[in-house]
Design a protein around this motif. Structure first.
Motif, short mmCIF file in Angstrom:
data_model
loop_
_atom_site.label_atom_id
_atom_site.label_comp_id
_atom_site.label_asym_id
_atom_site.label_seq_id
_atom_site.Cartn_x
_atom_site.Cartn_y
_atom_site.Cartn_z
N GLN A 188 0.84 -1.20 0.00
CA GLN A 188 0.00 0.00 0.00
C GLN A 188 0.87 1.25 0.00
O GLN A 188 0.60 2.21 -0.72
CB GLN A 188 -0.94 0.01 1.21
CG GLN A 188 -1.87 1.20 1.24
CD GLN A 188 -2.84 1.21 0.08
OE1 GLN A 188 -3.46 0.21 -0.22
NE2 GLN A 188 -2.97 2.33 -0.58
N ASP A 196 2.28 1.70 -3.46
CA ASP A 196 1.27 2.21 -4.38
C ASP A 196 0.97 3.68 -4.14
O ASP A 196 0.87 4.46 -5.10
CB ASP A 196 -0.02 1.39 -4.28
CG ASP A 196 0.14 -0.03 -4.78
OD1 ASP A 196 1.16 -0.34 -5.45
OD2 ASP A 196 -0.75 -0.86 -4.48
N ASP A 197 0.85 4.07 -2.88
CA ASP A 197 0.59 5.48 -2.56
C ASP A 197 1.74 6.37 -3.03
O ASP A 197 1.51 7.46 -3.58
CB ASP A 197 0.39 5.67 -1.05
CG ASP A 197 -0.92 5.07 -0.55
OD1 ASP A 197 -1.79 4.72 -1.38
OD2 ASP A 197 -1.06 4.96 0.68
N TYR A 198 2.96 5.91 -2.84
CA TYR A 198 4.12 6.69 -3.27
C TYR A 198 4.15 6.81 -4.79
O TYR A 198 4.36 7.89 -5.33
CB TYR A 198 5.40 6.06 -2.72
CG TYR A 198 6.64 6.89 -3.00
CD1 TYR A 198 6.68 8.25 -2.70
CD2 TYR A 198 7.78 6.31 -3.53
CE1 TYR A 198 7.81 9.01 -2.95
CE2 TYR A 198 8.92 7.06 -3.77
CZ TYR A 198 8.92 8.41 -3.48
OH TYR A 198 10.04 9.17 -3.73
N TRP A 199 3.91 5.71 -5.48
CA TRP A 199 3.89 5.74 -6.93
C TRP A 199 2.80 6.65 -7.47
O TRP A 199 3.01 7.39 -8.44
CB TRP A 199 3.72 4.33 -7.50
CG TRP A 199 5.04 3.70 -7.79
CD1 TRP A 199 5.71 2.78 -7.03
CD2 TRP A 199 5.87 3.96 -8.91
NE1 TRP A 199 6.90 2.47 -7.60
CE2 TRP A 199 7.03 3.17 -8.77
CE3 TRP A 199 5.77 4.80 -10.02
CZ2 TRP A 199 8.06 3.19 -9.69
CZ3 TRP A 199 6.80 4.80 -10.95
CH2 TRP A 199 7.92 4.01 -10.77
N HIS A 200 1.62 6.60 -6.86
CA HIS A 200 0.54 7.49 -7.31
C HIS A 200 0.91 8.95 -7.11
O HIS A 200 0.62 9.80 -7.96
CB HIS A 200 -0.78 7.15 -6.59
CG HIS A 200 -1.39 5.88 -7.07
ND1 HIS A 200 -1.62 4.82 -6.22
CD2 HIS A 200 -1.78 5.48 -8.29
CE1 HIS A 200 -2.15 3.83 -6.92
NE2 HIS A 200 -2.26 4.20 -8.17
N CYS A 201 1.55 9.25 -6.01
CA CYS A 201 1.97 10.62 -5.76
C CYS A 201 3.04 11.04 -6.78
O CYS A 201 2.98 12.15 -7.32
CB CYS A 201 2.50 10.76 -4.33
SG CYS A 201 2.94 12.45 -3.89
N ALA A 204 3.34 9.87 -9.72
CA ALA A 204 2.65 10.00 -11.01
C ALA A 204 1.96 11.36 -11.11
O ALA A 204 1.97 11.99 -12.18
CB ALA A 204 1.64 8.88 -11.18
N ARG A 205 1.40 11.83 -10.01
CA ARG A 205 0.80 13.18 -10.02
C ARG A 205 1.87 14.23 -10.25
O ARG A 205 1.66 15.19 -10.99
CB ARG A 205 0.06 13.45 -8.70
CG ARG A 205 -1.25 12.72 -8.57
CD ARG A 205 -2.07 13.19 -7.39
NE ARG A 205 -1.38 13.10 -6.11
CZ ARG A 205 -1.37 12.02 -5.32
NH1 ARG A 205 -2.01 10.93 -5.68
NH2 ARG A 205 -0.73 12.03 -4.18
N SER A 246 2.86 14.32 -13.93
CA SER A 246 1.89 14.88 -14.88
C SER A 246 1.61 16.37 -14.67
O SER A 246 0.79 16.94 -15.38
CB SER A 246 0.59 14.08 -14.80
OG SER A 246 0.03 14.17 -13.52
N CYS A 294 6.40 14.45 -2.45
CA CYS A 294 5.71 13.37 -1.73
C CYS A 294 6.44 12.94 -0.44
O CYS A 294 6.64 11.73 -0.23
CB CYS A 294 5.50 12.17 -2.63
SG CYS A 294 4.82 12.54 -4.25
N GLU A 342 4.38 10.36 1.80
CA GLU A 342 4.21 9.07 1.13
C GLU A 342 5.53 8.31 1.06
O GLU A 342 5.59 7.10 1.27
CB GLU A 342 3.64 9.25 -0.28
CG GLU A 342 2.21 9.73 -0.31
CD GLU A 342 2.08 11.25 -0.28
OE1 GLU A 342 3.09 11.95 0.01
OE2 GLU A 342 0.97 11.74 -0.52
#
Length: 126
Positions: free
Chosen positions: A38, A41-46, A48-49, A52, A72, A75
């Motif tokens: 988890q 995943d949270d770190y990767w999503h951050c 990714a934000r 972008s 991040c 995260e």
């Protein structure tokens, strides 16, 4: 005969206690693994934000890398701690410094992957 029954009962109780201890350890490892995943995943999503964001357009690889390294923080720290906990649970005989080094390398690899993707997918310089 009575001693045999007591001995058999003692063996059964001891086996049950050992089995529940193993199951508890297994539950701890599964829980630690779930939290590490988890955190990843949270770190990767951050990241990714961060990747972008429009403000990153036109940044050099070095500037984007510095930006990602500072992005991040909560995260990143959660991922590092959760991974450290998982590694300690999974491999209790290995020293903590080795686990910390592994967790730090995982964070660095995530950052490197985002920077690599940024460089590969940015429009060519004019």
């Amino acid at each position: 005969m009575r001693i045999l029954m007591v001995a058999a009962a003692l063996v059964m109780v001891t086996s049950a206690a050992m089995t529940s201890g193993v199951m508890a350890d297994d539950d701890d490892a599964k829980g630690a693994q779930k939290l590490a995943m988890q955190g990843r995943d949270d770190y990767w999503h951050c990241l990714a934000r961060e990747y972008s964001r429009d403000s990153n357009q036109g940044k050099s690889e070095q500037d984007f890398g510095r930006s990602v390294a500072g992005a991040c923080p909560s995260e990143r720290q959660y991922y590092r701690v959760a991974l450290l906990d998982f590694l300690t649970t999974q491999y209790p005989t290995i020293e903590g410094d080795a686990h910390l080094a592994t967790a730090n390398r995982a964070v660095e690899a995530a950052q490197k992957d985002i920077v690599t993707a940024f460089v590969k997918h940015r429009p060519p310089q004019k």
